[in-house]
Design an enzyme around this catalytic site. Structure first.
Site, PDB file in Angstrom:
ATOM      1  N   SER A 141       0.826  -1.212   0.000  1.00 53.49           N
ATOM      2  CA  SER A 141       0.000   0.000   0.000  1.00 53.49           C
ATOM      3  C   SER A 141       0.859   1.260   0.000  1.00 53.49           C
ATOM      4  CB  SER A 141      -0.880   0.050   1.256  1.00 53.49           C
ATOM      5  OG  SER A 141      -1.862  -0.960   1.245  1.00 53.49           O
ATOM      6  N   ASP A 163     -14.427   2.449   8.589  1.00 55.29           N
ATOM      7  CA  ASP A 163     -14.917   2.463   7.210  1.00 55.29           C
ATOM      8  C   ASP A 163     -15.345   3.905   6.954  1.00 55.29           C
ATOM      9  OD1 ASP A 163     -16.507   2.438   4.902  1.00 55.29           O
ATOM     10  OD2 ASP A 163     -16.999   0.323   5.186  1.00 55.29           O
ATOM     11  N   ALA A 171     -14.153   2.799  -6.402  1.00 54.80           N
ATOM     12  CA  ALA A 171     -15.237   2.866  -7.386  1.00 54.80           C
ATOM     13  C   ALA A 171     -15.583   1.418  -7.738  1.00 54.80           C
ATOM     14  CB  ALA A 171     -14.792   3.630  -8.635  1.00 54.80           C
ATOM     15  N   TYR A 200      -9.859   4.692 -16.445  1.00 52.88           N
ATOM     16  CA  TYR A 200      -9.893   5.285 -15.099  1.00 52.88           C
ATOM     17  C   TYR A 200     -11.281   5.896 -14.825  1.00 52.88           C
ATOM     18  CZ  TYR A 200      -7.787   7.104 -10.818  1.00 52.88           C
ATOM     19  OH  TYR A 200      -7.471   7.350  -9.497  1.00 52.88           O
ATOM     20  N   LYS A 252     -11.220  11.946  -8.412  1.00 53.43           N
ATOM     21  CA  LYS A 252      -9.900  12.520  -8.080  1.00 53.43           C
ATOM     22  C   LYS A 252      -9.866  14.015  -8.384  1.00 53.43           C
ATOM     23  CE  LYS A 252      -7.583   8.896  -6.510  1.00 53.43           C
ATOM     24  NZ  LYS A 252      -7.422   8.742  -5.041  1.00 53.43           N
ATOM     25  N   ILE A 311       1.457   2.413  -9.436  1.00 49.72           N
ATOM     26  CA  ILE A 311       2.219   1.499  -8.568  1.00 49.72           C
ATOM     27  C   ILE A 311       1.382   0.231  -8.391  1.00 49.72           C
ATOM     28  CG2 ILE A 311       3.215   1.162  -6.266  1.00 49.72           C
ATOM     29  CD1 ILE A 311       3.542   4.177  -6.013  1.00 49.72           C
ATOM     30  N   THR A 348      -0.348  -2.102  -6.472  1.00 47.89           N
ATOM     31  CA  THR A 348      -0.874  -2.304  -5.109  1.00 47.89           C
ATOM     32  C   THR A 348      -2.143  -3.155  -5.242  1.00 47.89           C
ATOM     33  OG1 THR A 348      -2.307  -0.383  -5.269  1.00 47.89           O
ATOM     34  CG2 THR A 348      -0.079   0.015  -4.407  1.00 47.89           C
ATOM     35  N   ALA A 366      -5.086  -2.071  -4.976  1.00 46.89           N
ATOM     36  CA  ALA A 366      -6.023  -1.256  -5.758  1.00 46.89           C
ATOM     37  C   ALA A 366      -5.735  -1.333  -7.253  1.00 46.89           C
ATOM     38  CB  ALA A 366      -5.992   0.192  -5.294  1.00 46.89           C
TER      39      ALA A 366
HETATM   40  P1  NAD Z   1      -4.425  -0.073  -1.542  1.00 45.21           P
HETATM   41  O1  NAD Z   1      -5.460  -1.044  -2.027  1.00 45.21           O
HETATM   42  O2  NAD Z   1      -3.245  -0.596  -0.873  1.00 45.21           O
HETATM   43  O3  NAD Z   1      -5.105   1.044  -0.631  1.00 45.21           O
HETATM   44  C1  NAD Z   1      -6.416   1.481  -0.803  1.00 45.21           C
HETATM   45  C2  NAD Z   1      -7.021   1.566   0.581  1.00 45.21           C
HETATM   46  O4  NAD Z   1      -8.321   2.111   0.534  1.00 45.21           O
HETATM   47  C3  NAD Z   1      -7.142   0.188   1.273  1.00 45.21           C
HETATM   48  O5  NAD Z   1      -6.423   0.198   2.466  1.00 45.21           O
HETATM   49  C4  NAD Z   1      -8.626   0.058   1.527  1.00 45.21           C
HETATM   50  O6  NAD Z   1      -8.903  -0.623   2.723  1.00 45.21           O
HETATM   51  C5  NAD Z   1      -9.012   1.520   1.597  1.00 45.21           C
HETATM   52  N1  NAD Z   1     -10.448   1.747   1.471  1.00 45.21           N
HETATM   53  C6  NAD Z   1     -11.260   1.575   0.392  1.00 45.21           C
HETATM   54  N2  NAD Z   1     -12.538   1.850   0.716  1.00 45.21           N
HETATM   55  C7  NAD Z   1     -12.543   2.214   2.029  1.00 45.21           C
HETATM   56  C8  NAD Z   1     -13.542   2.576   2.953  1.00 45.21           C
HETATM   57  N3  NAD Z   1     -14.833   2.613   2.605  1.00 45.21           N
HETATM   58  N4  NAD Z   1     -13.177   2.892   4.221  1.00 45.21           N
HETATM   59  C9  NAD Z   1     -11.875   2.826   4.610  1.00 45.21           C
HETATM   60  N5  NAD Z   1     -10.880   2.476   3.777  1.00 45.21           N
HETATM   61  C10 NAD Z   1     -11.214   2.159   2.508  1.00 45.21           C
HETATM   62  O7  NAD Z   1      -4.035   0.765  -2.860  1.00 45.21           O
HETATM   63  P2  NAD Z   1      -3.119   2.072  -3.053  1.00 45.21           P
HETATM   64  O8  NAD Z   1      -2.737   2.045  -4.478  1.00 45.21           O
HETATM   65  O9  NAD Z   1      -2.123   2.164  -2.012  1.00 45.21           O
HETATM   66  O10 NAD Z   1      -4.194   3.251  -2.904  1.00 45.21           O
HETATM   67  C11 NAD Z   1      -4.053   4.304  -1.973  1.00 45.21           C
HETATM   68  C12 NAD Z   1      -4.374   5.644  -2.606  1.00 45.21           C
HETATM   69  O11 NAD Z   1      -3.409   5.940  -3.605  1.00 45.21           O
HETATM   70  C13 NAD Z   1      -5.739   5.721  -3.287  1.00 45.21           C
HETATM   71  O12 NAD Z   1      -6.307   6.995  -3.032  1.00 45.21           O
HETATM   72  C14 NAD Z   1      -5.368   5.628  -4.739  1.00 45.21           C
HETATM   73  O13 NAD Z   1      -6.348   6.224  -5.579  1.00 45.21           O
HETATM   74  C15 NAD Z   1      -4.081   6.402  -4.749  1.00 45.21           C
HETATM   75  N6  NAD Z   1      -3.200   6.215  -5.921  1.00 45.21           N
HETATM   76  C16 NAD Z   1      -2.825   4.952  -6.286  1.00 45.21           C
HETATM   77  C17 NAD Z   1      -1.977   4.784  -7.391  1.00 45.21           C
HETATM   78  C18 NAD Z   1      -1.560   3.407  -7.851  1.00 45.21           C
HETATM   79  O14 NAD Z   1      -1.184   3.267  -9.014  1.00 45.21           O
HETATM   80  N7  NAD Z   1      -1.565   2.389  -6.990  1.00 45.21           N
HETATM   81  C19 NAD Z   1      -1.524   5.908  -8.086  1.00 45.21           C
HETATM   82  C20 NAD Z   1      -1.925   7.190  -7.668  1.00 45.21           C
HETATM   83  C21 NAD Z   1      -2.773   7.318  -6.581  1.00 45.21           C
HETATM   84  O1  0WE Z   2      -6.753   5.223  -7.920  1.00 45.59           O
HETATM   85  C1  0WE Z   2      -6.414   4.165  -8.378  1.00 45.59           C
HETATM   86  C2  0WE Z   2      -7.260   2.930  -8.193  1.00 45.59           C
HETATM   87  C3  0WE Z   2      -8.347   3.118  -7.197  1.00 45.59           C
HETATM   88  C4  0WE Z   2      -9.379   2.010  -7.202  1.00 45.59           C
HETATM   89  C5  0WE Z   2      -9.093   0.678  -7.458  1.00 45.59           C
HETATM   90  C6  0WE Z   2     -10.096  -0.281  -7.414  1.00 45.59           C
HETATM   91  C7  0WE Z   2      -9.862  -1.732  -7.751  1.00 45.59           C
HETATM   92  C8  0WE Z   2     -10.853  -2.634  -7.050  1.00 45.59           C
HETATM   93  C9  0WE Z   2     -10.678   2.355  -6.929  1.00 45.59           C
HETATM   94  N1  0WE Z   2     -11.675   1.437  -6.893  1.00 45.59           N
HETATM   95  C10 0WE Z   2     -11.397   0.141  -7.119  1.00 45.59           C
HETATM   96  N2  0WE Z   2     -12.429  -0.749  -7.074  1.00 45.59           N
HETATM   97  C11 0WE Z   2     -12.237  -2.095  -7.068  1.00 45.59           C
HETATM   98  O2  0WE Z   2     -13.212  -2.878  -7.057  1.00 45.59           O
HETATM   99  N3  0WE Z   2      -5.240   4.118  -9.099  1.00 45.59           N
HETATM  100  C12 0WE Z   2      -4.566   5.349  -9.406  1.00 45.59           C
HETATM  101  C13 0WE Z   2      -4.684   2.873  -9.676  1.00 45.59           C
HETATM  102  C14 0WE Z   2      -5.263   2.734 -11.039  1.00 45.59           C
HETATM  103  O3  0WE Z   2      -6.497   2.213 -11.221  1.00 45.59           O
HETATM  104  C15 0WE Z   2      -6.773   2.271 -12.574  1.00 45.59           C
HETATM  105  C16 0WE Z   2      -5.692   2.847 -13.245  1.00 45.59           C
HETATM  106  C17 0WE Z   2      -4.715   3.147 -12.254  1.00 45.59           C
HETATM  107  C18 0WE Z   2      -3.406   3.800 -12.483  1.00 45.59           C
HETATM  108  C19 0WE Z   2      -7.924   1.896 -13.254  1.00 45.59           C
HETATM  109  C20 0WE Z   2      -7.958   2.053 -14.635  1.00 45.59           C
HETATM  110  C21 0WE Z   2      -6.895   2.619 -15.306  1.00 45.59           C
HETATM  111  C22 0WE Z   2      -5.749   3.022 -14.625  1.00 45.59           C
END
Ligand code: NAD
Ligand code: 0WE
Length: 260
Positions: free
Chosen positions: A19, A64, A95, A157, A164, A193, A195, A197
């Site tokens: 994460s 939550d 989403a 996305y 966002k 990255i 993760t 998600a």
């Molecule tokens: P992750 O899955 O490790 O973290 C997402 C977190 O959101 C999880 O810990 C999950 O429990 C929490 N979450 C979702 N719904 C929730 C709810 N109702 N209540 C409490 N917690 C809730 O994935 P990540 O990639 O570390 O995502 C963290 C943040 O980084 C997100 O805002 C994501 O949009 C952002 N982000 C991710 C990327 C990427 O490529 N991974 C890039 C840019 C931004």
């Molecule tokens: O913000 C995100 C992902 C956030 C996310 C991920 C999930 C997967 C599981 C939100 N909702 C959900 N719902 C689920 O059921 N990112 C920046 C990572 C990400 O997600 C993408 C990306 C990138 C980058 C989705 C489509 C295209 C690019």
């Protein structure tokens, strides 16, 4: 002594050791911050407790962010450990999976849109509202995580891009409202990255390859690189910075065209 010595940070959004919130927690711990964590549901509780322990924290509370009651209980419980705190990290987005693919106009629904905006943007305001009494009057900082899809149209996305964009505007409105309370509000726009998600997002590997080939630094970023920037933005070293979106993306966002 680290530049976050004597700071207390609440980290929301750790689900695994991949994460982004975990990268932020590690960097803040390295700089001397004391940490508390939340977990979304019981499924994640023991995992987050184990990770918290690695960073010398035994404050691990449920939240939550979809419900005001959970948020209110969180700060009541946190208050039994800390009378005040300095840093709130929001690293949460959601989403419906079916809306993160294909034709944006076809696949976006009213319910999906509401949910995405509620969890991914409004929750930051809700948390700040509840945290305000414990963060006001001393130098404090709130930060969250966004993605380039807020600023530019991208495949798949979709509704998350709108959520966002809302989160980024939220950053500015919150910075304006909370500045007089000495609370700064910033946001990091991270590159892609792998993760939880990102798991199951189609063609994620292709996106990572594209960034590696086209970003000025010719690489993808790590959770540690995002964490270090977050630690800085939430520290007193950044006391003049609020309402900003800082890109931690190996420079990908500044490129207009590549391939010549
Ligand atoms: P992750 O899955 O490790 O973290 C997402 C977190 O959101 C999880 O810990 C999950 O429990 C929490 N979450 C979702 N719904 C929730 C709810 N109702 N209540 C409490 N917690 C809730 O994935 P990540 O990639 O570390 O995502 C963290 C943040 O980084 C997100 O805002 C994501 O949009 C952002 N982000 C991710 C990327 C990427 O490529 N991974 C890039 C840019 C931004
Ligand atoms: O913000 C995100 C992902 C956030 C996310 C991920 C999930 C997967 C599981 C939100 N909702 C959900 N719902 C689920 O059921 N990112 C920046 C990572 C990400 O997600 C993408 C990306 C990138 C980058 C989705 C489509 C295209 C690019």
């Amino acid at each position: 002594m680290g530049f976050l010595a004597n700071k207390k940070a609440l980290i929301i959004g750790v689900a695994s050791n991949r994460s982004i919130a975990w990268g932020v927690a590690k960097a803040m711990h390295e700089q001397g911050a004391e940490l508390a964590f939340t977990y979304q549901n019981e499924r994640l509780q023991s995992r987050v407790e184990k990770l918290a322990k690695e960073l010398d924290s035994n404050i691990v509370l449920p939240c939550d962010v979809a419900t005001d009651e959970n948020i209110s209980d969180l700060f009541t419980q946190l208050g039994t450990h800390w009378s005040e705190f300095d840093i709130l990290v929001h690293s949460v987005a959601f989403a419906p999976k079916e809306e993160l693919e294909g034709d944006f106009v076809e696949n976006t629904t009213r319910e999906g849109s509401k949910l995405a905006h509620d969890i991914s943007s409004y929750s930051l305001t809700a948390l700040a509202k509840a945290a305000r009494p414990m963060m006001s009057g001393h130098p404090s900082a709130i930060m969250s995580l966004t993605y380039l899809g807020a600023m530019k149209a991208m495949p798949n996305y979709n509704v998350m891009g709108l959520a966002k964009a809302s989160l980024e505007a939220n950053t500015r409105y919150m910075a304006y409202a909370l500045g007089p309370d000495n609370i700064r509000v910033n946001c990091i726009s991270a590159g892609p990255i792998r993760t939880l998600a990102a798991a199951g997002i189609g063609d994620f590997r292709k996106m990572l390859d594209h960034v590696e080939q086209n970003a000025p630094l010719r690489k993808n970023v790590s959770i540690d690189e995002v964490g270090n920037a977050a630690a800085f933005l939430c520290s007193d070293l950044a006391s003049g910075i609020t309402g900003e979106i800082t890109y931690v993306d190996a420079g990908f966002n500044i490129v207009g065209m590549t391939g010549y």
